[in-house]
Every structure is written in C-alpha cells, then in structure tokens.
Design a protein around this motif. Structure first.
Motif, PDB file in Angstrom:
ATOM      1  N   ASP A  68     -11.267  -5.408   4.988  1.00 47.68           N
ATOM      2  CA  ASP A  68     -11.652  -4.113   4.419  1.00 47.68           C
ATOM      3  C   ASP A  68     -13.176  -3.932   4.479  1.00 47.68           C
ATOM      4  N   SER A  72     -13.059  -0.072   6.048  1.00 47.61           N
ATOM      5  CA  SER A  72     -13.418   0.239   4.664  1.00 47.61           C
ATOM      6  C   SER A  72     -12.294   0.961   3.926  1.00 47.61           C
ATOM      7  N   TYR A  87      -9.316  -0.007   3.207  1.00 49.22           N
ATOM      8  CA  TYR A  87      -7.935  -0.333   3.575  1.00 49.22           C
ATOM      9  C   TYR A  87      -7.340  -1.401   2.647  1.00 49.22           C
ATOM     10  N   ASN A  88      -6.056  -1.247   2.383  1.00 47.70           N
ATOM     11  CA  ASN A  88      -5.274  -2.280   1.700  1.00 47.70           C
ATOM     12  C   ASN A  88      -4.312  -2.896   2.721  1.00 47.70           C
ATOM     13  N   PHE A  94      -8.143  -9.271   2.826  1.00 44.27           N
ATOM     14  CA  PHE A  94      -7.695  -8.063   2.114  1.00 44.27           C
ATOM     15  C   PHE A  94      -7.318  -8.412   0.670  1.00 44.27           C
ATOM     16  N   ASN A 125      -8.764  -3.885  -2.386  1.00 41.75           N
ATOM     17  CA  ASN A 125      -8.272  -2.513  -2.584  1.00 41.75           C
ATOM     18  C   ASN A 125      -6.849  -2.493  -3.124  1.00 41.75           C
ATOM     19  N   GLN A 145      -5.123   3.601  -3.571  1.00 43.43           N
ATOM     20  CA  GLN A 145      -5.337   2.377  -2.780  1.00 43.43           C
ATOM     21  C   GLN A 145      -4.493   1.204  -3.295  1.00 43.43           C
TER      22      GLN A 145
END
Lengths: 241, 241
Positions: B10, B42, B44-45, B77, B80, B92
């Motif tokens: 992310d 940026s 992102y999950n 990850f 988020n 998110q």
C-alpha cells in the motif's frame, strides 16, 4: 506492464539511489507510472561502457524474445574519462576525441536497438580541485588533483556537441552547477560526487527534459486506479475491467 | 539480466522511494546485483490487491513469453484493512477473517506462478492514535481516530499466522517497532506512515530476512566487473568475455 527508464552511467549514477539521490527521486516521482532501473557502474569511462553495452542492455530478453524498449534512458559519463593522463587515475583517462566518438557509438547503438526511446545525455559535473585533494581515492602526495575543472569542462563541451550532432537532449550539468556561486560546497561532497543539493539539481534538470518530451505525470497513465478515484460507496467498481 | 525484487503493498510501499525510504535503501544496497521494482498502491487493502493481482504481475511477459520470476517479493498490506468499520475510512476496512484469507490467496497465487520466489510478508506498523487525530486524511470532527493500535495489532497477528501457515518468512513490524519506547515519534510521521527512522527499521528487518535466505552481497554475483577488480595496468582485460 509499466514503461521503463534506464539510468546508465558511472558512480554518480550508481549512487543515485543513496539518501537524497536523483535516481530515487525519479523513482518516487514516477512511483505509479514508470519503472526507474539502475545501471550505474562506478569508475567506468566510455571506453569500458562501450565494451559492456550489450551486457548492460541485452538485445534479447529473458526468454529469447526482443527486449521491451525503455521509454527513456540517461547516458551520464565523462567524469572518469576526464581524469588527467599524468596523474594517479590515469588508467581511467580517455582522450577527448575518443570520448566523443565513444558517446556517439553508445547513442547510435541504443538508437539502432530502440529507435523510439528518448536518449538523454548528461555532462560530467564541475570539479572542485581542492575537494579532490582533500578526498583523494588513493594516497596522493603529489599535491596535484587527479581531475581539474578545466578538463571536465572540455569533456562537458564535447558531450553537449555530441547531443547536438545526434539531435538528442542534453543536461549540461557542468555549466548549470557553476551558475550558483557556492557550487563547490553546495553541490559536491568530495569535489566530484554529489551532495543532496547536487542530486536535486540533476533530478530537476532531468525532469525538465523528460517533461518537455511528454514524460510527465499529467500525460502518463497511472498503473491501476488511484486512491482519489475510488468511490467510497462502491470501491470495487474501480477494479472492474 | 539482473534478478528482480518486487515490493508489493500500500502507501507505505508506494512511498518507499521518497527521501530516506526503505525501497530506495534496498535499491541502493543492491545497486550492482538486483533490480528493486516498486509496486505500491496507496490506500489499497488486500481485497483490492487481490482484484488487481494479475495486472500487477502479468502471467505472461511483454512478448507473450512467461514472465521472468523475481528472486523475492515483499507483500505489505494490512494498514488499510485495519481501518475501523464505523469510522470515516470504513470503505477501506476488510474484516479480519477476510484479510487473512486474502493474504493466503495472494501468497498461494504468487507461489503457484513463481514456486522458487522468496515471498516475504510484512505486518502493518503500529498506530499512534493521537498522531492520526492530528493528521487525518479528511476532516474528522468525531474526536475518534479511524485506526487504532489494537486493531492494527490484530491484523499484524493474523499476518504472522498466515506466514507460519504458508511456511514463509514475515517481518512483524507492529511488534518490532513497539520494542522502542519512543516509537510513536521516532518511527511514525502522522501516526501511520514512516519517518526516516521508521523506514530504516523496515530496511533492516527486510535485509535480515533476505540475507538469511542467501540474498546478500557476499553471495550474489555483481553485474559486470567491479572497479576494485580492474587492473590499473590493463583495464580492458576485465572486460574480455
């Protein structure tokens, strides 16, 4: 896949991902659009670069297919070629005429392989001779630096001429840096290599040339949906193909 | 060509080539041995990451041939996913069970494509809730942060468990950072993202895992002759193939 920019050069390229480096700054700037790939070889001059060119950029890819062409490529040599022929780094010296011919050969070989790739020359930086005496690579009791600013300037001029003759852009770093009165301390850490401020100058000048030719964040396509474009009420919509 | 390390994650990955970043530090460390390639997204999950996995890492290369396998790949990850489901960043959020399942799916998909690649999981960092209140992404009059350290800890624990279940290494950043009493100020710039010191921790922990598995400068082959190995009396000898 994302387009690639190769950075090809000597130690000033090899060190360009160190703290504050111009290569890392390019990679950060293009973090969602381009891959910035490092091909810096400390100590190399154009004579050695020419010997390894087909191993730096293979003409065929990993699987026998043609290698994907990069969108841009920086060629940044001359600081070692400009070592004086009668001082301790003489083994790195390349005569000025040969330097120019070698640069021409590198550019024409790359253009032949990748006709659409933007090739950008960068001249060697200016030299702070006192800095070189304070930070020699090897013991240097001679009292004379192994590089002079005058010699670096001759190689920078030949690099600019080569770019003009090839019809490609050039960053004249030698001239650009000396426009700032405190260039020796501000831009050079050992009379030759770059401080963070010096790296920033290279980043900004390279960016100008890339943007002039369409390699800007406004014109490049981002890789996958940007966070700002994701609908808070239906995030998965952005990921449908 | 040089082997590749992909950094997949992310914003903490996307920003890893900014000044002092852990990605740039890796690229600098391996400047003559490996290519460090950025795939940070940026915001992102794992749910979104899973949707785009085959576009981040194409199963075929540029020319239809199989894509060359990377030597290593970081999967980073959870920061988020761990957004709370009843606060402003709820879109998110991913439930803990689904996060763990998504990580499993990402790892098994990558292992299937590249059986020999070293896959390294990294847990989300700890959260400084006061920092999040001082630096919210959007106006947040609620008085409650959108992330808590406790929730991030649950996701970190699930990440560590996933690594154990998959038999792959993991950097437990959540635990490692909190071993230092001043972690909130030392390692986090806005309660979530990393300071230079925080980036240094990630670099050092990732390096440990890579070196444990043979990805060290001592064991990797340098790309082209190193300056120190070039004979001053006959430099071109080093470039004969």
């Amino acid at each position: 896949m994302r387009p690639t920019i190769y950075l090809f050069g000597d130690s000033i390229t090899e060190a360009s991902f160190a703290d504050g480096g111009w290569g890392a700054a390019l990679a950060n700037h293009f973090c969602r659009t381009l891959d910035v790939v490092l091909r810096g070889y400390s100590g190399y001059n154009t004579r050695w670069a020419l010997k390894v060119l087909d191993r730096v950029f293979p003409t065929v890819g990993h699987d026998g297919a043609a290698a994907a062409p990069p969108v841009a490529l920086t060629v940044f040599f001359g600081a070692n070629d400009a070592c004086l022929p009668d001082r301790y780094a003489a083994f790195q010296h390349v005569p000025l005429d040969e330097y120019k011919q070698n640069l021409h050969s590198i550019v024409s070989s790359l253009k032949k392989q990748w006709p659409k790739t933007l090739i950008l020359l960068i001249t060697p930086p200016p030299i702070d001779e006192d800095g070189r005496l304070r930070h020699p690579f090897v013991e240097n009791p001679s009292g004379f630096p192994e590089r002079t600013n005058e010699a670096a300037g001759s190689f920078a001029k030949a690099c600019v001429e080569t770019a003009e003759e090839c019809g490609i852009p050039v960053v004249d770093l030698w001239t650009r840096m000396q426009q700032y009165p405190d260039w020796r301390k501000a831009y050079l850490s050992d009379g030759l290599h770059l401080t963070k401020e010096g790296n920033k100058v290279v980043f900004e000048e390279v960016m100008k040339k890339l943007e002039e030719r369409g390699l800007s964040l406004e014109k490049l396509k981002a890789d996958l949906p940007l966070f700002a474009d994701i609908d808070h009420d239906d995030p998965l919509k952005a990921f449908q193909q």
